[in-house]
Design an enzyme around this catalytic site. Structure first.
Site, PDB file in Angstrom:
ATOM      1  N   ASP A  98     -29.613 -12.335  55.205  1.00  0.00           N
ATOM      2  CA  ASP A  98     -28.689 -13.370  55.639  1.00  0.00           C
ATOM      3  C   ASP A  98     -27.318 -12.772  55.927  1.00  0.00           C
ATOM      4  OD1 ASP A  98     -28.553 -16.466  55.736  1.00  0.00           O
ATOM      5  OD2 ASP A  98     -30.298 -16.055  54.483  1.00  0.00           O
ATOM      6  N   ASP A 199     -26.111 -17.337  59.290  1.00  0.00           N
ATOM      7  CA  ASP A 199     -25.855 -18.675  58.761  1.00  0.00           C
ATOM      8  C   ASP A 199     -24.821 -19.410  59.619  1.00  0.00           C
ATOM      9  OD1 ASP A 199     -26.304 -20.465  56.382  1.00  0.00           O
ATOM     10  OD2 ASP A 199     -24.135 -20.229  56.201  1.00  0.00           O
ATOM     11  N   GLU A 256     -28.726 -19.474  62.981  1.00  0.00           N
ATOM     12  CA  GLU A 256     -28.850 -20.874  62.550  1.00  0.00           C
ATOM     13  C   GLU A 256     -27.780 -21.664  63.293  1.00  0.00           C
ATOM     14  OE1 GLU A 256     -28.644 -23.579  58.492  1.00  0.00           O
ATOM     15  OE2 GLU A 256     -27.196 -21.983  58.824  1.00  0.00           O
ATOM     16  N   HIS A 329     -35.150 -23.206  53.124  1.00  0.00           N
ATOM     17  CA  HIS A 329     -34.496 -23.542  51.849  1.00  0.00           C
ATOM     18  C   HIS A 329     -33.653 -24.810  51.939  1.00  0.00           C
ATOM     19  CE1 HIS A 329     -31.601 -21.381  54.248  1.00  0.00           C
ATOM     20  NE2 HIS A 329     -30.636 -21.839  53.486  1.00  0.00           N
ATOM     21  N   ASP A 330     -33.396 -25.314  53.154  1.00  0.00           N
ATOM     22  CA  ASP A 330     -32.584 -26.517  53.334  1.00  0.00           C
ATOM     23  C   ASP A 330     -33.418 -27.751  53.683  1.00  0.00           C
ATOM     24  OD1 ASP A 330     -30.113 -25.339  52.849  1.00  0.00           O
ATOM     25  OD2 ASP A 330     -29.790 -24.792  54.944  1.00  0.00           O
TER      26      ASP A 330
END
Length: 558
Positions: A98, A199, A256, A329-330
């Site tokens: 990330d 991110d 993202e 994960h979200d």
């Protein structure tokens, strides 16, 4: 179409805190990942995406980084991470990490310096503004609720935080800050990692002047998103990043990007523009949300899903590249969300996997998806750990006096903690995740749903994923073929063709618990000679007219 290794890969996302705990402290760690690499190698994935393991006070589970060059103590050491890189490479897999550079933690040394005085050299690494009429500099709402500004009494100014107040936004207008970030990226790539998942990377360019947004009736703050999503200098920054860093390595990049549409995504992912390989889009993940956002629940209309995925399949074909995902994960667990996590859990998990993995793009598997893990319904709000979930409960129930039962229904469906319960390794206590007390409770269904059982059962969801991954490696049509939607108006069947050179692939999936008659449209030329995969025992060879069983999936090749 240009061929690339990252187009032909299948990615597995590890959320380290919940993956596997090697030392009994209740928190997953890097040594735990090393111990389970053979499980992933056997599954067949090519790339592992590791969610943040950097030093962090953990206000947002590691997405608030206080030191980009250190590993969080709970996860291990830099030596552990170097060993992980080597062990992944030894198994013929790659590692992407990330990159969180829209913001840092407020405990990062840069921010500690920045808040000392207005003329500190690091002040301009962040976005500071004086108040306006005794209030915040503008009316933007944070993505985690409340104002996007936090007052700093020592310097009598506010700093911007699009997320938690402990996540101040970086000022990308500052060329010095950008160079620091590029230097850090090169440092990691020189350690041997194979790319980055970036991110909220399309938030890094803000509209100058940071104008007020429009406040909806009944709300205190406005969404400022149109002033920071896909901002005026975003393409310039990404092209600079590519030139300074990414072009010098053979890497995979995925951005993202909340709020990105197909036209913007073409720019981000067109290789001629030299920005990113692919983006994560969010549109298909908001189709079961009402007008008031993710917590406003509404049932998924399959026609909406088909229309949306088709738009992206057609839009990026031959220009850019799609990333394919149901889970991360979200997001809540897909089998609980678009499938049936009760009677037809196994069938619907396999069907959803088929529908996604046969599309054009790079598929992502989120830990536990390959064994059909489900959403969690904790007994009490006290059992939840996610900052977004806890903020919602406080805002709606404690401050807003809304009915807790109603708010909890939204949390059961959409809380990020649905994805964050420990990976269920076995039917041992704590699902074999830890010998200690886990940082978040284990889903009680681990006795029935666990990796040990899945690996041992040849008909399990795990082995179905293995087969899907093998097929992708075997048949270029699955990676590179064009896409054509069939039966666009059908409310229960999602069927499509893939076409490549002289081959055709027919994908038929039933998104319901009903028996549904399927008939191949008369204008479609297709004469199957090979059933590639299905999630039921097959007792007929008809591909053009048959009854689809609940959550059935079939893929034919000619």
């Amino acid at each position: 179409m240009q061929k690339n290794w990252w187009k032909e890969s299948v990615v597995y996302q590890i959320y380290p805190r919940s993956f596997f705990d090697s030392n009994g402290d209740g928190i997953g760690d890097i040594r735990g990942i090393i111990k389970k690499l053979d499980y992933l190698k056997y599954l067949g994935v090519n790339v592992i995406w590791l969610s943040p393991v950097y030093e962090s006070p953990n206000d947002d589970n590691g997405y608030d980084i206080s030191n980009y060059h250190k590993i969080m103590d709970e996860f291990g050491t830099m030596d552990d991470l170097v060993e992980l890189i080597n062990e992944i490479h030894a198994r013929g897999m790659k590692l992407i990490m990330d990159l969180v550079v829209n913001h840092t933690s407020d405990e990062h040394e840069w921010f500690q310096q920045a808040r000392k005085s207005k003329d500190n050299p690091y002040r301009d690494y962040y976005i500071w503004r004086p108040g306006k009429d005794g209030k915040e500099p503008n009316n933007w709402r944070s993505n985690f609720g409340g104002s996007a500004w936090e007052y700093d009494p020592d310097t009598d100014e506010y700093y911007l935080h699009l997320f938690s107040k402990k996540q101040p936004d970086l000022n990308w207008e500052n060329p010095k800050l950008r160079e620091e970030i590029y230097k850090m990226m090169r440092w990691w790539l020189d350690k041997g990692i194979d790319g980055f998942r970036m991110d909220v990377i399309n938030f890094i360019s803000k509209v100058p002047g940071l104008p007020d947004g429009k406040i909806k009736p009944g709300e205190t703050y406005a969404s400022g998103s149109k002033f920071y999503r896909n901002g005026p200098r975003i393409h310039e920054y990404l092209q600079e990043m590519h030139e300074q860093v990414l072009s010098k390595y053979d890497v995979m990049t995925v951005g993202e990007m909340p709020g990105v549409d197909v036209e913007e995504a073409k720019k981000y992912t067109n290789p001629e523009r030299k920005e990113l390989n692919m983006v994560f889009t969010f549109e298909h993940m908001s189709l079961d949300s009402g007008p008031y956002g993710k917590w406003d629940l509404k049932p998924l209309m399959l026609t909406d899903l088909k229309e949306n995925l088709t738009k992206w399949q057609k839009g990026l074909n031959g220009i850019g590249w799609n990333s394919l995902y149901w889970n991360n994960h979200d997001q809540p667990r897909i089998v609980s969300r678009f499938g049936d996590d009760g009677k037809y859990r196994v069938e619907s998990a396999k069907m959803l996997a088929t529908c996604l993995h046969m599309l054009q793009g790079t598929p992502y598997i989120y830990q536990g998806e390959e064994i059909g893990m489900t959403n969690i319904r904790f007994d009490s709000i006290e059992d939840y750990r996610d900052i977004e979930t806890l903020n919602l409960y406080r805002e709606k129930v404690i401050v807003g006096n809304e009915e807790p039962e109603q708010v909890m229904e939204s949390i059961y469906a959409k809380s990020r903690d649905n994805a964050r319960t420990p990976l269920q390794w076995s039917d041992n206590p704590q699902a074999g995740f830890t010998t200690g007390e886990p940082w978040i409770k284990v889903n009680p269904n681990y006795k029935e749903i666990n990796a040990k059982q899945s690996v041992e059962d040849p008909n399990s969801i795990y082995h179905y994923y293995r087969k899907l991954i093998q097929l992708r490696k075997q048949y270029p049509i699955i990676v590179y073929g064009d896409y054509q939607l069939l039966l666009p108006e059908h409310e229960q069947i999602f069927a499509y063709l893939r076409i490549y050179q002289d081959q055709k692939l027919l994908v038929i999936t039933n998104f319901s618990e009903d028996n549904i008659p399927f008939e191949l449209p008369v204008d479609v030329e297709f004469s199957a000679n090979d059933l590639l995969i299905s999630n039921y025992e097959m007792n007929d060879n008809n591909f053009n007219k048959f009854i689809l069983r609940p959550y059935e999936a079939r893929v034919y090749l000619v």
